[in-house]
Write an enzyme that holds these catalytic residues in place. Structure first.
Site, PDB file in Angstrom:
ATOM      1  N   LEU A 113       7.189 -68.598   3.723  1.00 28.47           N
ATOM      2  CA  LEU A 113       8.403 -69.377   3.987  1.00 28.47           C
ATOM      3  C   LEU A 113       8.864 -69.218   5.438  1.00 28.47           C
ATOM      4  O   LEU A 113       9.892 -69.762   5.827  1.00 28.47           O
ATOM      5  CB  LEU A 113       9.524 -68.941   3.032  1.00 28.47           C
ATOM      6  CG  LEU A 113       9.300 -69.308   1.560  1.00 28.47           C
ATOM      7  CD1 LEU A 113      10.424 -68.763   0.695  1.00 28.47           C
ATOM      8  CD2 LEU A 113       9.179 -70.817   1.378  1.00 28.47           C
ATOM      9  N   LYS A 121      -1.815 -56.924   9.520  1.00 23.96           N
ATOM     10  CA  LYS A 121      -0.813 -56.207  10.317  1.00 23.96           C
ATOM     11  C   LYS A 121      -1.380 -55.011  11.071  1.00 23.96           C
ATOM     12  O   LYS A 121      -0.879 -54.635  12.123  1.00 23.96           O
ATOM     13  CB  LYS A 121       0.350 -55.753   9.428  1.00 23.96           C
ATOM     14  CG  LYS A 121       1.197 -56.918   8.943  1.00 23.96           C
ATOM     15  CD  LYS A 121       2.392 -56.474   8.132  1.00 23.96           C
ATOM     16  CE  LYS A 121       3.125 -57.711   7.632  1.00 23.96           C
ATOM     17  NZ  LYS A 121       4.467 -57.445   7.160  1.00 23.96           N
ATOM     18  N   ASN A 145       0.150 -45.207  -5.868  1.00 24.25           N
ATOM     19  CA  ASN A 145      -0.571 -46.468  -5.725  1.00 24.25           C
ATOM     20  C   ASN A 145      -1.771 -46.445  -6.657  1.00 24.25           C
ATOM     21  O   ASN A 145      -2.377 -45.396  -6.870  1.00 24.25           O
ATOM     22  CB  ASN A 145      -1.053 -46.636  -4.275  1.00 24.25           C
ATOM     23  CG  ASN A 145      -1.556 -48.041  -4.013  1.00 24.25           C
ATOM     24  OD1 ASN A 145      -0.864 -49.013  -4.305  1.00 24.25           O
ATOM     25  ND2 ASN A 145      -2.760 -48.167  -3.489  1.00 24.25           N
TER      26      ASN A 145
HETATM   27  P1  ATR Z   1      -2.791 -55.184   0.956  1.00 22.47           P
HETATM   28  O1  ATR Z   1      -3.134 -54.089  -0.033  1.00 22.47           O
HETATM   29  O2  ATR Z   1      -3.976 -56.054   1.315  1.00 22.47           O
HETATM   30  O3  ATR Z   1      -2.007 -54.727   2.141  1.00 22.47           O
HETATM   31  P2  ATR Z   1      -0.384 -56.066  -0.247  1.00 22.47           P
HETATM   32  O4  ATR Z   1      -0.033 -57.337  -0.945  1.00 22.47           O
HETATM   33  O5  ATR Z   1       0.436 -55.643   0.913  1.00 22.47           O
HETATM   34  O6  ATR Z   1      -1.888 -56.202   0.146  1.00 22.47           O
HETATM   35  O7  ATR Z   1      -0.408 -54.857  -1.289  1.00 22.47           O
HETATM   36  C1  ATR Z   1      -0.712 -55.029  -2.575  1.00 22.47           C
HETATM   37  C2  ATR Z   1      -0.235 -53.778  -3.325  1.00 22.47           C
HETATM   38  O8  ATR Z   1      -0.066 -54.116  -4.707  1.00 22.47           O
HETATM   39  C3  ATR Z   1      -1.219 -52.635  -3.289  1.00 22.47           C
HETATM   40  O9  ATR Z   1      -0.505 -51.425  -3.292  1.00 22.47           O
HETATM   41  C4  ATR Z   1      -1.993 -52.844  -4.592  1.00 22.47           C
HETATM   42  O10 ATR Z   1      -2.605 -51.692  -5.110  1.00 22.47           O
HETATM   43  P3  ATR Z   1      -4.136 -51.331  -4.708  1.00 22.47           P
HETATM   44  O11 ATR Z   1      -4.055 -50.649  -3.386  1.00 22.47           O
HETATM   45  O12 ATR Z   1      -4.591 -50.439  -5.795  1.00 22.47           O
HETATM   46  O13 ATR Z   1      -4.884 -52.632  -4.666  1.00 22.47           O
HETATM   47  C5  ATR Z   1      -0.887 -53.259  -5.508  1.00 22.47           C
HETATM   48  N1  ATR Z   1      -1.304 -54.010  -6.705  1.00 22.47           N
HETATM   49  C6  ATR Z   1      -1.643 -55.311  -6.771  1.00 22.47           C
HETATM   50  N2  ATR Z   1      -1.936 -55.676  -8.046  1.00 22.47           N
HETATM   51  C7  ATR Z   1      -1.764 -54.557  -8.811  1.00 22.47           C
HETATM   52  C8  ATR Z   1      -1.900 -54.269 -10.206  1.00 22.47           C
HETATM   53  N3  ATR Z   1      -2.278 -55.195 -11.087  1.00 22.47           N
HETATM   54  N4  ATR Z   1      -1.642 -53.010 -10.641  1.00 22.47           N
HETATM   55  C9  ATR Z   1      -1.263 -52.064  -9.733  1.00 22.47           C
HETATM   56  N5  ATR Z   1      -1.106 -52.266  -8.413  1.00 22.47           N
HETATM   57  C10 ATR Z   1      -1.361 -53.497  -7.951  1.00 22.47           C
END
Ligand code: ATR
Length: 263
Positions: A15, A65, A149
């Site tokens: 957005l 980032k 996490n």
């Molecule tokens: P990125 O990890 O690429 O920086 P983000 O959107 O900033 O992307 O972060 C996603 C977060 O959501 C992460 O902490 C991710 O956990 P993982 O590191 O284990 O991937 C978490 N996440 C996303 N889907 C999830 C799920 N179904 N259960 C638990 N954690 C989830």
């Protein structure tokens, strides 16, 4: 005409263009702000375009980032400490990376009037915006930050930047005053939190970085138990306002009306 961009992948739902273009028009600035889905290999070229003033400013979102840092000439102290850049600009022929997510979170929390001094905070997730949140929480003088996490080594990696961070297992909870969801659980309805909300006790402050939907399952369940809740919309607006000020040297309007633009 000057041109600004937000880069990420995915980027469809950003957005930022809506908000920045509103402020651009409101302030009679001759500019346009667009979004661009890129790949990691495109970062070098993009930074070159900033250097050549073909692009006048860039916002960086997930997952670049940190990746973008190696191509920049200079980092602000905040970007250095978090190894995270969300705003890029040219200053005296140097391409500079700055982090306005820290200010965004800090200003949003100050608006809630919730005093974080000597409070315990629990963070779920270790994604792109988490280093900025931890940095802001330390500035706000919390006593303890615990984090979990799903992928534990990503949480452990954050300890390299923040020595005071305590890592716990995914699914465990910790006695805290504030619970922050920084995972993407809530964007997808099938994903669920790995704990019982009532285990946190009463009268806590639940904060979700997600603002669309405005009330995730995480916030709904917390609210139903009588807790205080807040979504990430204000954080988003404040980080954008800080980027706007860097590029255009103007403080943009922040009001109810602006909040509504994003609905
Ligand atoms: P990125 O990890 O690429 O920086 P983000 O959107 O900033 O992307 O972060 C996603 C977060 O959501 C992460 O902490 C991710 O956990 P993982 O590191 O284990 O991937 C978490 N996440 C996303 N889907 C999830 C799920 N179904 N259960 C638990 N954690 C989830």
């Amino acid at each position: 005409m000057k041109n600004y961009l937000v880069i990420g992948n995915p980027i469809e739902h950003s957005l930022s263009p809506k908000l920045h273009n509103y402020w651009i028009k409101q302030n009679n600035i001759h500019a346009i702000y667009e979004k661009s889905k890129i790949e990691k290999k495109d970062l070098k070229d993009l930074v070159l375009k900033i250097k050549r003033e073909e692009i006048n400013g860039v916002n960086v979102t997930v997952p670049f980032k940190n990746d973008v840092i190696e191509y920049l000439d200079q980092l602000s102290p905040e970007s250095q400490s978090t190894q995270s850049v969300n705003t890029i600009f040219l200053m005296k022929d140097k391409v500079v990376g700055h982090n306005t997510d820290i200010y965004g979170f800090e200003a949003a929390i100050k608006d809630t009037k919730f005093d974080l001094t000597n409070k315990k905070v629990f963070i779920l997730g270790a994604g792109g915006v988490v280093p900025s949140i931890i940095f802001a929480l330390n500035k706000l003088k919390v006593t303890e930050i615990k984090l979990c996490n799903r992928t534990k080594n990503k949480a452990e990696n954050l300890k390299k930047l923040f020595k005071n961070l305590k890592i716990i297992d995914w699914g465990e909870i910790s006695d805290s005053d504030m619970i922050i969801n920084a995972t993407s659980i809530g964007l997808n309805n099938e994903d669920k939190m790995p704990f019982k909300f009532s285990d946190f006790g009463k009268n806590k402050f639940f904060y979700d970085i997600i603002y669309n939907p405005s009330e995730t399952d995480f916030l709904k369940k917390a609210k139903n138990l009588g807790n205080r809740i807040e979504n990430g919309k204000k954080m988003f607006i404040y980080q954008a306002a800080a980027a706007f000020k860097i590029w255009h040297k103007i403080e943009p309007e922040i009001s109810e009306k602006i909040t509504k633009i994003l609905d």
